[in-house]
Design a protein around this motif. Structure first.
Motif, short mmCIF file in Angstrom:
data_model
loop_
_atom_site.label_atom_id
_atom_site.label_comp_id
_atom_site.label_asym_id
_atom_site.label_seq_id
_atom_site.Cartn_x
_atom_site.Cartn_y
_atom_site.Cartn_z
N PRO A 6 34.30 45.28 12.58
CA PRO A 6 33.87 44.61 11.33
C PRO A 6 33.82 43.09 11.50
N GLN A 7 32.82 42.47 10.89
CA GLN A 7 32.68 41.02 10.99
C GLN A 7 33.88 40.29 10.41
N GLN A 8 34.48 40.87 9.36
CA GLN A 8 35.63 40.23 8.75
C GLN A 8 36.81 40.20 9.72
N SER A 9 37.02 41.29 10.45
CA SER A 9 38.11 41.33 11.44
C SER A 9 37.86 40.34 12.57
N ILE A 10 36.62 40.25 13.02
CA ILE A 10 36.29 39.31 14.10
C ILE A 10 36.50 37.88 13.64
N ALA A 11 36.07 37.57 12.41
CA ALA A 11 36.24 36.21 11.89
C ALA A 11 37.71 35.83 11.79
N MET A 12 38.54 36.73 11.29
CA MET A 12 39.96 36.44 11.17
C MET A 12 40.64 36.38 12.54
N ALA A 13 40.16 37.16 13.50
CA ALA A 13 40.71 37.07 14.85
C ALA A 13 40.39 35.72 15.48
N VAL A 14 39.20 35.18 15.23
CA VAL A 14 38.85 33.86 15.71
C VAL A 14 39.75 32.80 15.07
N VAL A 15 40.03 32.96 13.79
CA VAL A 15 40.95 32.03 13.11
C VAL A 15 42.33 32.07 13.76
#
Length: 306
Positions: free
Chosen positions: A268-277
């Protein structure tokens, strides 16, 4: 009939101020409540970001975006972004710029501060005034861009390091500490035949481990968190550090594609975005526990003399 008011007993001259007295029961409870609220305000967003990065697609869809407590945590988002592609390259760029920049900044700032702390150095006061002038008046974005362009540093990693290699604030802090070292130590070293290099490496640096660690932390945080210089000076997106990737794909909500990550299937894009954070937060966050014992001593250096 007259009323007599009780006389207030005068406080002793050597008594502690009222605000330094131990708090009562109400004061202790109020402090505990304030600390708990502040901790919750600080920890809850971090926990939400971490939990969302570990959540599955079903949980994110059910929660509507953010997950506080993942029931089936998975590291798929982290393995995805660290398996190659734009995020992995950006992390390596940030690590390289931070390590090289912090090393060069510490070396030049220590040498500069030591030279300015010595008495009798020709032109030391004039140079110090120029340093303080840069602390009060920044050069501006357009003059800095023109200077970087004329030096041929555009689209180069050196453009992320050289313009801010020496911080005037850190220089003044180190100089104040070096000036507070007893002059007798310098004189004794001179009598033993030590030169400036030996004095700096054998006497000054061992005595200034605390302030050096704090200044190094300031430089490392600055290099790691910097993104504006990369946006301004780097035209090649393949040279972007992690903070620019974070801004582009998280803050601006641009989608990371499978081709950019070198994958066939995407979490999921949301998981990837939070992993980058999390990748942008954790490295610097891990440094603070190791440098905490030096922090208070370092930031107060030069404030008290005697």
């Amino acid at each position: 009939m007259t009323l007599s008011l009780p006389l207030l007993k005068p406080r002793p001259a050597d008594a502690r101020p009222v605000w330094e007295e131990p708090p009562g029961a109400v004061g202790k409870v109020a402090k505990a409540v304030v600390v708990a609220v502040v901790c919750a305000v600080m920890i809850l967003p971090f926990l939400t970001v971490l939990s969302t990065s570990l959540a599955s697609r079903e949980q994110i869809t059910e929660a509507g975006g953010f997950v506080l407590f993942p029931t089936d945590p998975t590291l798929q988002a982290y393995t995805t972004i660290l398996s190659g592609g734009v995020v992995t390259r950006a992390v390596l760029v940030s690590v390289g710029v931070t390590v090289v920049g912090t090393t060069l900044s510490l070396a030049t700032t220590i040498a500069f501060a030591y030279a300015l702390s010595k008495r009798g150095v020709p032109g030391a006061k004039a140079i110090l005034m120029m340093v303080l002038f840069t602390l009060l008046f920044a050069p501006g974005m357009i003059p800095m861009y023109v200077l970087v362009k004329e030096l041929g540093l555009l689209d180069s990693y050196w453009a992320l390091i050289l313009p801010g290699m020496i911080s005037a604030f850190n220089l003044v802090v180190l100089r104040a500490f070096y000036m507070n070292i007893p002059e007798e130590l310098y004189q004794a070293a001179r009598i033993d035949g030590a030169g400036d290099w030996r004095i700096l490496t054998r006497i000054v640096l061992p005595l200034s481990k605390g302030v050096t660690a704090v200044v190094g932390l300031f430089y490392a945080v600055t290099y790691w968190n910097a993104f504006f210089n990369a946006m301004l000076y780097l035209n090649d997106s393949g040279k972007w550090p992690i903070q620019v990737v974070l801004r582009t794909y998280v803050v601006q909500n641009k989608q990371l594609t499978a081709d950019q990550l070198g994958l066939q299937h995407m979490p999921p894009q949301q998981s990837i975005a939070m992993a980058v954070v999390m990748l942008a937060l954790v490295p610097i966050l891990l440094l603070f526990p190791f440098l905490q014992k030096y922090f208070t001593k370092g930031v107060l250096t030069g404030a008290v003399k005697g």
